[in-house]
Design an enzyme around this catalytic site. Structure first.
Site, PDB file in Angstrom:
ATOM      1  CD  GLU A  54      -2.342   8.555   1.421  1.00  0.00           C
ATOM      2  OE1 GLU A  54      -1.293   7.817   1.443  1.00  0.00           O
ATOM      3  OE2 GLU A  54      -2.927   8.775   2.451  1.00  0.00           O
ATOM      4  CD  GLU A 106       9.973  13.577  10.910  1.00  0.00           C
ATOM      5  OE1 GLU A 106       8.998  13.075  11.305  1.00  0.00           O
ATOM      6  OE2 GLU A 106      10.996  12.882  10.400  1.00  0.00           O
ATOM      7  CB  SER A 112       4.326  10.469  10.953  1.00  0.00           C
ATOM      8  OG  SER A 112       3.201  10.035  10.760  1.00  0.00           O
ATOM      9  CB  CYS A 128      13.468   9.233   7.762  1.00  0.00           C
ATOM     10  SG  CYS A 128      14.167   7.904   7.077  1.00  0.00           S
ATOM     11  CE  LYS A 150      -1.436   3.112   2.261  1.00  0.00           C
ATOM     12  NZ  LYS A 150      -1.271   4.386   1.690  1.00  0.00           N
TER      13      LYS A 150
HETATM   14  P1  NAD Z   1       2.696   9.195   7.039  1.00  0.00           P
HETATM   15  O1  NAD Z   1       2.651   8.670   8.574  1.00  0.00           O
HETATM   16  O2  NAD Z   1       1.616  10.525   7.046  1.00  0.00           O
HETATM   17  O3  NAD Z   1       1.994   8.168   5.964  1.00  0.00           O
HETATM   18  C1  NAD Z   1       2.791   7.033   5.870  1.00  0.00           C
HETATM   19  C2  NAD Z   1       1.637   5.886   5.468  1.00  0.00           C
HETATM   20  O4  NAD Z   1       0.843   5.560   6.611  1.00  0.00           O
HETATM   21  C3  NAD Z   1       1.127   6.173   4.153  1.00  0.00           C
HETATM   22  O5  NAD Z   1       0.860   4.894   3.486  1.00  0.00           O
HETATM   23  C4  NAD Z   1      -0.395   6.507   4.712  1.00  0.00           C
HETATM   24  O6  NAD Z   1      -1.253   6.363   3.621  1.00  0.00           O
HETATM   25  C5  NAD Z   1      -0.485   6.065   5.775  1.00  0.00           C
HETATM   26  N1  NAD Z   1      -1.511   6.705   6.848  1.00  0.00           N
HETATM   27  C6  NAD Z   1      -1.538   7.940   6.920  1.00  0.00           C
HETATM   28  N2  NAD Z   1      -2.399   8.349   7.985  1.00  0.00           N
HETATM   29  C7  NAD Z   1      -2.738   7.441   8.559  1.00  0.00           C
HETATM   30  C8  NAD Z   1      -3.675   7.035   9.375  1.00  0.00           C
HETATM   31  N3  NAD Z   1      -4.314   7.981  10.115  1.00  0.00           N
HETATM   32  N4  NAD Z   1      -4.086   5.538   9.979  1.00  0.00           N
HETATM   33  C9  NAD Z   1      -3.561   4.617   8.989  1.00  0.00           C
HETATM   34  N5  NAD Z   1      -2.543   4.996   8.061  1.00  0.00           N
HETATM   35  C10 NAD Z   1      -2.234   6.300   7.783  1.00  0.00           C
HETATM   36  O7  NAD Z   1       4.079   9.708   6.726  1.00  0.00           O
HETATM   37  P2  NAD Z   1       4.547  10.443   5.367  1.00  0.00           P
HETATM   38  O8  NAD Z   1       4.021  12.059   5.678  1.00  0.00           O
HETATM   39  O9  NAD Z   1       3.995   9.759   4.031  1.00  0.00           O
HETATM   40  O10 NAD Z   1       5.912  10.390   5.506  1.00  0.00           O
HETATM   41  C11 NAD Z   1       6.870  11.068   6.297  1.00  0.00           C
HETATM   42  C12 NAD Z   1       7.344  10.349   7.587  1.00  0.00           C
HETATM   43  O11 NAD Z   1       7.868   9.040   7.351  1.00  0.00           O
HETATM   44  C13 NAD Z   1       8.279  11.199   8.422  1.00  0.00           C
HETATM   45  O12 NAD Z   1       7.654  11.376   9.742  1.00  0.00           O
HETATM   46  C14 NAD Z   1       9.625  10.443   8.415  1.00  0.00           C
HETATM   47  O13 NAD Z   1      10.545  10.762   9.162  1.00  0.00           O
HETATM   48  C15 NAD Z   1       9.126   8.991   8.207  1.00  0.00           C
HETATM   49  N6  NAD Z   1      10.017   8.122   7.384  1.00  0.00           N
HETATM   50  C16 NAD Z   1      10.720   7.350   8.232  1.00  0.00           C
HETATM   51  C17 NAD Z   1      11.606   6.568   7.701  1.00  0.00           C
HETATM   52  C18 NAD Z   1      12.389   5.647   8.571  1.00  0.00           C
HETATM   53  O14 NAD Z   1      13.144   4.828   8.031  1.00  0.00           O
HETATM   54  N7  NAD Z   1      12.405   5.844  10.015  1.00  0.00           N
HETATM   55  C19 NAD Z   1      11.761   6.415   6.320  1.00  0.00           C
HETATM   56  C20 NAD Z   1      10.885   7.646   5.610  1.00  0.00           C
HETATM   57  C21 NAD Z   1      10.056   8.226   6.086  1.00  0.00           C
END
Ligand code: NAD
Length: 496
Positions: free
Chosen positions: A176, A383, A226, A281, A173
């Site tokens: 989006e 962050e 996140s 990240c 998944k």
């Molecule tokens: P996000 O948490 O908003 O989304 C990640 C995934 O979760 C997406 O596929 C999204 O559809 C899903 N999602 C979003 N809201 C949700 C909810 N309420 N319930 C269930 N699923 C949900 O993250 P983002 O904005 O796409 O990416 C940025 C974040 O990812 C930053 O915090 C970054 O630090 C982190 N990140 C971490 C790493 C790591 O290895 N630790 C690597 C890359 C990115």
């Protein structure tokens, strides 16, 4: 404007969902895609196809699975420019940066090509009279991955090549916000000879994630995103009996010691702080110079570099950094800059109000540098995930270490110094998962594993590399006796 299909059972399938999500070109602010958000029934169909296909795939000799991985790697390399363009169009990062992302993702596919070696297991002969022990790792079945927007090709590749090479079927998944790169990679994997149903791509948002987390036929979930969502995914997934690895957010510090090469440190901070508009990240968002003189020198070296940052769309080959992902991110980052200013941090370079001719509706934020940031400020605690670098001045090495230990995140960190003692003490003491010594972005190569500590990860397994093999397999230990002709009566004591 295009619409994106799901990939289920080896075919592109148009979702019939009435729920959709827009995908934007962040450089222009234009909507370029309408993404259907899959229904639960569509996800069920993907899981059913994966479950059926996994049986034969899991039984296939690992060397034959590896041959498909080799072919996939070859096709990825052949199509790397197209994949990078697909990434940049929806994400906004520069073409060079997208190529770098591809290279780091392909590394994991390369590692997965060696899977027979990783699955050899362990064997002990004669643990008792005529008794041998064999430890082997078997696939889990159907596993899923939920990925963030910031590395639309690489982060999914941290997951599915490992899961598939170890004999599982995978449900991806993707984010989006930039879902197309996953579809192109899926197409190439199919062309490489992957059987139908082994990799399925379903687009969606929270509803799809919840359905995946509760699905009884999915054995494990990998998540990257996140921290609040990572924690939620971990709790809901483990409650449903799944194995879960959930990697979260970060606030990465780079300590600059007085003996560091200041030019090298400043250049490292520019790349690590502003590359990919700070949407990594492993981005460095906090510089920690030790001593006032070091801090003054560092800020003086950084200021002209931040002011001179070349910002542009991915189609501009000279751009060093692109726009941020969407309007919400643009507003959030600008709001953090307001907050930092109000809290009394010294705004050395202000990225607000940056405009690019011809791209006035794009989500461009200029490089921003704050000095004299204190740990109570929101620009330090949170962050920001944008091109904002905070300088937090500390008096000593110990104060710098304490500062890092006080933060809730512990993904990556770095120290710049010429002193071996200091570097070694830092590496030993620091409570952070990935540490760079004169290396600003210490992302481990594919034959090691990636993962932070504290609230940057939920679950016991880091991702890809040897830990990836462990995550996607379970251990079975056989104790065998050959020949069977050893005669003995019933024994009621514990076998020894
Ligand atoms: P996000 O948490 O908003 O989304 C990640 C995934 O979760 C997406 O596929 C999204 O559809 C899903 N999602 C979003 N809201 C949700 C909810 N309420 N319930 C269930 N699923 C949900 O993250 P983002 O904005 O796409 O990416 C940025 C974040 O990812 C930053 O915090 C970054 O630090 C982190 N990140 C971490 C790493 C790591 O290895 N630790 C690597 C890359 C990115």
């Amino acid at each position: 404007m295009y619409t994106l299909d799901n990939a289920v059972d080896g075919k592109r399938v148009r979702s019939t969902s009435s729920r959709t999500s827009p995908v934007f070109n962040p450089a222009t602010g234009e909507q370029i895609c309408t993404l259907p958000l899959s229904t639960n029934a569509e996800i069920d169909a993907a899981v059913a196809s994966a479950k059926k296909a996994q049986v034969a795939w899991g039984e296939m000799p690992s060397a034959r699975r590896a041959r498909v991985m080799f072919k996939f790697l070859e096709l990825l390399n052949k199509n790397v420019d197209d994949l990078a363009r697909e990434i940049s169009r929806e994400h906004g990062k520069t073409h060079e940066d997208a190529l770098g992302e591809c290279a780091r993702g392909f590394e994991v596919v390369e590692f997965a090509c060696g899977i027979p070696q990783m699955l050899k297991g362990e064997y002990s002969r004669n643990v008792g009279p005529g008794i041998d022990t064999i430890a082997q790792r078997q696939p889990l079945g159907v596993v899923a991955g939920i990925t963030p927007f910031n590395f639309p090709a690489m982060v999914p590749m941290w997951m599915y090549p490992m899961a598939i090479a170890t004999g599982n079927a995978f449900i991806l998944k993707p984010s989006e916000r930039d879902p197309s790169a996953s579809m192109l990679a899926w197409e190439l994997f199919m062309e490489a000879g992957l059987p139908d149903g082994i990799l399925n791509v379903v687009h969606g948002d929270k509803e799809a994630v919840d359905h995946i987390l509760d699905h009884p036929d999915i054995a494990a979930v990998s998540f990257v995103g996140s921290t609040p969502i990572a924690e939620y995914v971990y709790q809901r997934g483990t409650k449903a009996g799944k194995r879960v690895q959930a990697l979260g957010g970060a606030k990465n510090h780079m300590v600059v010691m007085p003996d560091a090469d200041m030019d090298q440190a400043a250049n490292a901070l520019m790349g690590a702080g502003f590359g990919s508009a700070g949407e990594r990240c492993m981005a460095i968002s906090v510089a920690v110079p030790v001593g006032e003189e070091t801090a003054d020198k560092l800020v003086a070296a950084l200021k002209p570099k931040v002011e001179a940052l070349k910002i542009g769309p991915s189609t501009d080959a000279s751009a060093e950094m692109g726009p941020v992902i969407n309007k919400a991110a643009f507003d959030r980052i600008n709001d953090y800059i307001d907050q930092g200013e109000k809290a009394g941090a010294e705004l050395v370079v202000d990225g607000r109000g940056f405009k690019l001719q011809g791209y006035e509706n794009g989500y461009f934020v200029g490089g921003t540098l704050f000095d004299k940031v204190t740990p109570d400020m929101s620009i330090y605690r949170d962050e920001i995930f944008g091109p904002v670098l905070s300088v937090v001045r500390r008096d000593s090495f110990e104060d710098a270490v304490d500062l890092i230990h006080g933060h809730e995140y512990a993904n990556g960190t770095a120290i710049f110094t010429r002193d071996g003692d200091t570097a070694r003490s830092f590496a030993d003491q620091i409570e952070v998962g990935m540490v760079g010594i004169n290396v600003p972005i210490p992302v481990p190569v594919a034959f090691h594993s990636f993962g932070g500590w504290k609230r940057s990860i939920f679950g016991d397994h880091s991702i890809y590399g040897p830990e990836g093999v462990h995550f996607y397999t379970r251990l079975k230990t056989l104790t065998t006796r050959w020949p069977t002709g050893v005669k003995e009566g019933a024994k009621f004591t514990f076998p020894s």
